[in-house]
Design a protein around this motif. Structure first.
Motif, PDB file in Angstrom:
ATOM      1  N   ILE A 199       5.135  -0.525  -1.759  1.00 17.51           N
ATOM      2  CA  ILE A 199       4.677  -1.618  -0.907  1.00 17.51           C
ATOM      3  C   ILE A 199       5.806  -2.086  -0.004  1.00 17.51           C
ATOM      4  CG2 ILE A 199       5.250  -3.408  -2.616  1.00 17.51           C
ATOM      5  CD1 ILE A 199       2.580  -4.789  -1.787  1.00 17.51           C
ATOM      6  N   SER A 200       5.443  -2.527   1.195  1.00 16.95           N
ATOM      7  CA  SER A 200       6.440  -3.021   2.141  1.00 16.95           C
ATOM      8  C   SER A 200       6.066  -4.423   2.610  1.00 16.95           C
ATOM      9  CB  SER A 200       6.555  -2.089   3.356  1.00 16.95           C
ATOM     10  OG  SER A 200       5.367  -2.124   4.135  1.00 16.95           O
ATOM     11  N   VAL A 201       7.077  -5.174   3.010  1.00 17.81           N
ATOM     12  CA  VAL A 201       6.898  -6.516   3.566  1.00 17.81           C
ATOM     13  C   VAL A 201       7.509  -6.555   4.951  1.00 17.81           C
ATOM     14  CG1 VAL A 201       7.486  -8.952   3.326  1.00 17.81           C
ATOM     15  CG2 VAL A 201       6.873  -7.623   1.307  1.00 17.81           C
ATOM     16  N   GLN A 202       6.735  -7.035   5.922  1.00 14.81           N
ATOM     17  CA  GLN A 202       7.200  -7.146   7.304  1.00 14.81           C
ATOM     18  C   GLN A 202       6.883  -8.546   7.812  1.00 14.81           C
ATOM     19  OE1 GLN A 202       8.880  -4.826   8.930  1.00 14.81           O
ATOM     20  NE2 GLN A 202       8.637  -3.167   7.432  1.00 14.81           N
ATOM     21  N   GLY A 203       7.905  -9.288   8.191  1.00 16.79           N
ATOM     22  CA  GLY A 203       7.677 -10.625   8.728  1.00 16.79           C
ATOM     23  C   GLY A 203       6.990 -11.554   7.759  1.00 16.79           C
ATOM     24  N   GLY A 204       7.274 -11.385   6.475  1.00 13.90           N
ATOM     25  CA  GLY A 204       6.657 -12.222   5.468  1.00 13.90           C
ATOM     26  C   GLY A 204       5.231 -11.843   5.116  1.00 13.90           C
ATOM     27  N   GLN A 205       4.733 -10.735   5.680  1.00 11.27           N
ATOM     28  CA  GLN A 205       3.383 -10.251   5.414  1.00 11.27           C
ATOM     29  C   GLN A 205       3.445  -8.853   4.795  1.00 11.27           C
ATOM     30  OE1 GLN A 205       0.624 -12.194   5.977  1.00 11.27           O
ATOM     31  NE2 GLN A 205       2.069 -13.803   6.595  1.00 11.27           N
ATOM     32  N   ILE A 206       2.372  -8.480   4.122  1.00  9.55           N
ATOM     33  CA  ILE A 206       2.307  -7.139   3.552  1.00  9.55           C
ATOM     34  C   ILE A 206       2.200  -6.108   4.676  1.00  9.55           C
ATOM     35  CG2 ILE A 206       0.958  -5.564   2.109  1.00  9.55           C
ATOM     36  CD1 ILE A 206       2.490  -7.695   0.557  1.00  9.55           C
ATOM     37  N   GLY A 207       3.040  -5.076   4.597  1.00 10.66           N
ATOM     38  CA  GLY A 207       2.968  -3.986   5.569  1.00 10.66           C
ATOM     39  C   GLY A 207       1.936  -2.966   5.122  1.00 10.66           C
ATOM     40  N   ASP A 208       2.389  -1.910   4.455  1.00  9.96           N
ATOM     41  CA  ASP A 208       1.456  -0.922   3.928  1.00  9.96           C
ATOM     42  C   ASP A 208       1.654  -0.797   2.426  1.00  9.96           C
ATOM     43  OD1 ASP A 208       3.848   0.406   3.712  1.00  9.96           O
ATOM     44  OD2 ASP A 208       3.225   2.206   4.770  1.00  9.96           O
ATOM     45  N   CYS A 209       0.699  -0.146   1.786  1.00 14.21           N
ATOM     46  CA  CYS A 209       0.763   0.125   0.352  1.00 14.21           C
ATOM     47  C   CYS A 209       0.468   1.603   0.138  1.00 14.21           C
ATOM     48  CB  CYS A 209      -0.260  -0.706  -0.414  1.00 14.21           C
ATOM     49  SG  CYS A 209       0.019  -2.476  -0.389  1.00 14.21           S
ATOM     50  N   GLY A 210       1.096   2.175  -0.850  1.00  8.47           N
ATOM     51  CA  GLY A 210       0.855   3.584  -1.129  1.00  8.47           C
ATOM     52  C   GLY A 210       0.966   3.882  -2.611  1.00  8.47           C
ATOM     53  N   ILE A 211       0.456   5.041  -2.993  1.00 12.53           N
ATOM     54  CA  ILE A 211       0.522   5.469  -4.385  1.00 12.53           C
ATOM     55  C   ILE A 211       0.503   6.987  -4.425  1.00 12.53           C
ATOM     56  CG2 ILE A 211      -1.996   5.399  -4.691  1.00 12.53           C
ATOM     57  CD1 ILE A 211      -1.463   4.451  -7.583  1.00 12.53           C
ATOM     58  N   ALA A 212       1.251   7.554  -5.343  1.00 17.59           N
ATOM     59  CA  ALA A 212       1.224   9.002  -5.564  1.00 17.59           C
ATOM     60  C   ALA A 212       0.139   9.299  -6.598  1.00 17.59           C
ATOM     61  CB  ALA A 212       2.579   9.487  -6.058  1.00 17.59           C
ATOM     62  N   ARG A 213      -0.732  10.239  -6.291  1.00 13.30           N
ATOM     63  CA  ARG A 213      -1.805  10.620  -7.213  1.00 13.30           C
ATOM     64  C   ARG A 213      -1.848  12.135  -7.339  1.00 13.30           C
ATOM     65  NH1 ARG A 213      -2.253   7.696 -10.488  1.00 13.30           N
ATOM     66  NH2 ARG A 213      -4.438   7.751 -11.067  1.00 13.30           N
ATOM     67  N   THR A 214      -2.597  12.597  -8.311  1.00 12.35           N
ATOM     68  CA  THR A 214      -2.751  14.030  -8.514  1.00 12.35           C
ATOM     69  C   THR A 214      -4.207  14.430  -8.338  1.00 12.35           C
ATOM     70  OG1 THR A 214      -3.015  13.667 -10.890  1.00 12.35           O
ATOM     71  CG2 THR A 214      -0.805  14.203 -10.106  1.00 12.35           C
TER      72      THR A 214
ATOM     73  N   LEU B  18      -0.155  14.291  -4.389  1.00 12.91           N
ATOM     74  CA  LEU B  18      -0.409  13.752  -3.060  1.00 12.91           C
ATOM     75  C   LEU B  18       0.182  12.361  -2.941  1.00 12.91           C
ATOM     76  CD1 LEU B  18      -4.250  14.428  -3.012  1.00 12.91           C
ATOM     77  CD2 LEU B  18      -2.526  15.900  -2.020  1.00 12.91           C
ATOM     78  N   PHE B  19       0.422  11.938  -1.708  1.00  9.99           N
ATOM     79  CA  PHE B  19       0.779  10.542  -1.483  1.00  9.99           C
ATOM     80  C   PHE B  19      -0.297   9.920  -0.610  1.00  9.99           C
ATOM     81  CE2 PHE B  19       2.803   6.893   0.500  1.00  9.99           C
ATOM     82  CZ  PHE B  19       3.356   6.282  -0.619  1.00  9.99           C
ATOM     83  N   ILE B  20      -0.860   8.793  -1.082  1.00  8.04           N
ATOM     84  CA  ILE B  20      -1.910   8.082  -0.358  1.00  8.04           C
ATOM     85  C   ILE B  20      -1.326   6.799   0.206  1.00  8.04           C
ATOM     86  CG2 ILE B  20      -4.178   7.007  -0.510  1.00  8.04           C
ATOM     87  CD1 ILE B  20      -4.717   8.730  -2.981  1.00  8.04           C
ATOM     88  N   GLN B  21      -1.453   6.618   1.498  1.00  7.22           N
ATOM     89  CA  GLN B  21      -0.990   5.404   2.168  1.00  7.22           C
ATOM     90  C   GLN B  21      -2.199   4.628   2.657  1.00  7.22           C
ATOM     91  OE1 GLN B  21       0.944   6.044   5.929  1.00  7.22           O
ATOM     92  NE2 GLN B  21       2.009   4.087   5.891  1.00  7.22           N
ATOM     93  N   PHE B  22      -2.332   3.381   2.185  1.00  2.00           N
ATOM     94  CA  PHE B  22      -3.424   2.517   2.611  1.00  2.00           C
ATOM     95  C   PHE B  22      -2.960   1.642   3.765  1.00  2.00           C
ATOM     96  CE2 PHE B  22      -4.289   3.337  -1.901  1.00  2.00           C
ATOM     97  CZ  PHE B  22      -5.600   3.771  -1.838  1.00  2.00           C
ATOM     98  N   LEU B  23      -3.778   1.572   4.801  1.00  2.00           N
ATOM     99  CA  LEU B  23      -3.439   0.794   5.989  1.00  2.00           C
ATOM    100  C   LEU B  23      -4.257  -0.496   6.029  1.00  2.00           C
ATOM    101  CD1 LEU B  23      -3.439   3.684   8.634  1.00  2.00           C
ATOM    102  CD2 LEU B  23      -1.560   2.927   7.155  1.00  2.00           C
ATOM    103  N   GLN B  24      -3.611  -1.597   6.308  1.00  2.00           N
ATOM    104  CA  GLN B  24      -4.277  -2.887   6.579  1.00  2.00           C
ATOM    105  C   GLN B  24      -5.253  -3.287   5.473  1.00  2.00           C
ATOM    106  OE1 GLN B  24      -5.957  -2.113  10.465  1.00  2.00           O
ATOM    107  NE2 GLN B  24      -4.034  -2.585  11.504  1.00  2.00           N
ATOM    108  N   LEU B  25      -4.747  -3.358   4.266  1.00  2.00           N
ATOM    109  CA  LEU B  25      -5.582  -3.781   3.148  1.00  2.00           C
ATOM    110  C   LEU B  25      -5.806  -5.288   3.113  1.00  2.00           C
ATOM    111  CD1 LEU B  25      -4.266  -1.646   0.137  1.00  2.00           C
ATOM    112  CD2 LEU B  25      -6.389  -1.334   1.420  1.00  2.00           C
ATOM    113  N   ALA B  26      -4.857  -6.049   3.643  1.00  2.00           N
ATOM    114  CA  ALA B  26      -4.880  -7.510   3.488  1.00  2.00           C
ATOM    115  C   ALA B  26      -6.179  -8.105   4.032  1.00  2.00           C
ATOM    116  CB  ALA B  26      -3.681  -8.128   4.193  1.00  2.00           C
TER     117      ALA B  26
END
Length: 375
Positions: free
Chosen positions: A335-350, A171-179
């Protein structure tokens, strides 16, 4: 609670609780529908204690791999929140304690929530890949999990990994707005670098409050084993002092400061990964790091001005994997960076489906040992 009362020969009324025993990432837990349990929190927790006690002794001999002690539960229900499919509450069952700790969301068990929701009919399959939006009640995080559902079913393919050596779903898990999810800001002190007890530190919260230090600044290589680090009492006392001061500066509550923030030492890896970590909290060294802790370290590594700057080159608008090594393994955080801020983060898990069954718990004595039957 749904009407799932059953009778057994020689017994009174019993509560029938369906469950899936699943391995999410490197954790094994019991997944149940929240609505199948008693609404009263005390009775709910007593029932879960009874289930955990039973499953820890009944299933080990039925599986082809060694089963460690199961002490985690995942409660899932259809969500009434706009844009959310299911709500997820994770708990840790501690022996000798009547209550269950629901204060943290296990991001490893999160991997099994989406397949469970599909298997139990909470989410309809929507193509070859079914996205499931999950609200994590313990932390308020939102995650989107992409589940492979080719053939109108969750795909449990043979794909051996270090987490799950037999039948798994990737699976791929995408975390939104962790900051700032706990402290209210990505850099809770307002600085990318603070000096605490003469040591440069980055206090950061990208899903988990962390104090990040360079291992060499506290006299370590960062490659020591947790066992070796545990023998250094001077280092332990110094890091606990730094941790407590950082917790105040990060505006954590008195209750949170018992275990947060965690201290993370960074160094260059001897095994090829650009980042190696050792994690310390509440006078203890840990062999691993949480997924959200790894996401926080990754954020420090890609943002300008932190003590970890330069460990990962990431331009604005880019999204790439960052390998975070710990004492017993490696997480890869996307992980992504947008405008000098963290965008989203994700991880592949089983996810591995271990056992599907039903536990019968006496309603009048929910804490006593239950009986079990398997469909």
């Amino acid at each position: 609670m749904t009407n799932n009362t059953a009778s057994a020969a020689g017994a009174g009324a019993q509560l029938a609780v369906r469950y899936l025993l699943m391995q999410g990432g490197n954790k094994i837990g019991v997944y149940v529908l929240a609505d199948d349990l008693c609404a009263d929190p005390r009775l709910r927790d007593l029932t879960l204690h009874s289930i955990i006690e039973l499953l820890g002794t009944q299933h080990a001999d039925k599986l082809e791999v060694e089963l460690p002690r199961v002490n985690r539960v995942a409660l899932i229900r259809a969500s009434s929140r706009p844009g959310i499919d299911v709500d997820y509450l994770s708990g840790e069952v501690n022996a000798g304690q009547a209550s269950i700790d629901y204060s943290r969301s296990c991001a490893n068990l999160l991997a099994g929530v989406a397949p469970f929701a599909i298997e139990r009919g909470l989410v309809a399959i929507s193509g070859d890949v079914t996205p499931v939006r999950i609200f994590m009640e313990g932390t308020g995080h939102v995650a989107v999990v992409q589940v492979p559902t080719c053939g109108a079913a969750v795909q449990y393919a043979e794909a051996p990994t270090s987490d799950a050596p037999h039948s798994v779903t990737a699976l791929f898990i995408q975390f939104l707005q962790l900051a700032g999810s706990t402290c209210g800001a990505l850099f809770p002190t307002g600085n990318a670098v603070d000096v605490i007890d003469g040591v440069a530190a980055t206090c950061i919260d990208n899903g988990a409050p962390m104090v990040i230090l360079r291992a060499k600044d506290v006299g370590c290589t960062g490659l020591e084993t947790p066992q070796a680090l545990s023998t250094n009492e001077v280092l332990r006392d110094r890091l606990e002092h730094i941790r407590m001061h950082a917790g105040l500066a990060m505006r954590l509550s008195e209750q949170d400061r018992k275990t947060l923030p965690r201290v993370c030492l960074l160094a260059a890896s001897a095994r090829g990964s650009p980042i190696v970590t050792r994690t310390f909290t509440a006078n203890k060294w840990h062999p691993g790091i949480s997924i959200l802790g790894a996401a926080t370290v990754a954020a420090a590594c890609v943002l300008k001005g932190t003590i970890a700057v330069g460990r990962a080159d990431l331009e604005d608008g880019d999204r790439r994997p960052i390998a975070i090594e710990y004492a017993t393994g490696t997480y890869t955080i996307y992980i992504s960076v947008q405008g000098g801020q963290i965008g989203d983060c994700g991880i592949a898990r089983t996810v591995r489906w271990l056992f599907n069954g039903e536990v019968l718990v006496p309603i009048d004595q929910p804490a006593q040992r239950a009986s079990t039957r398997t469909p």
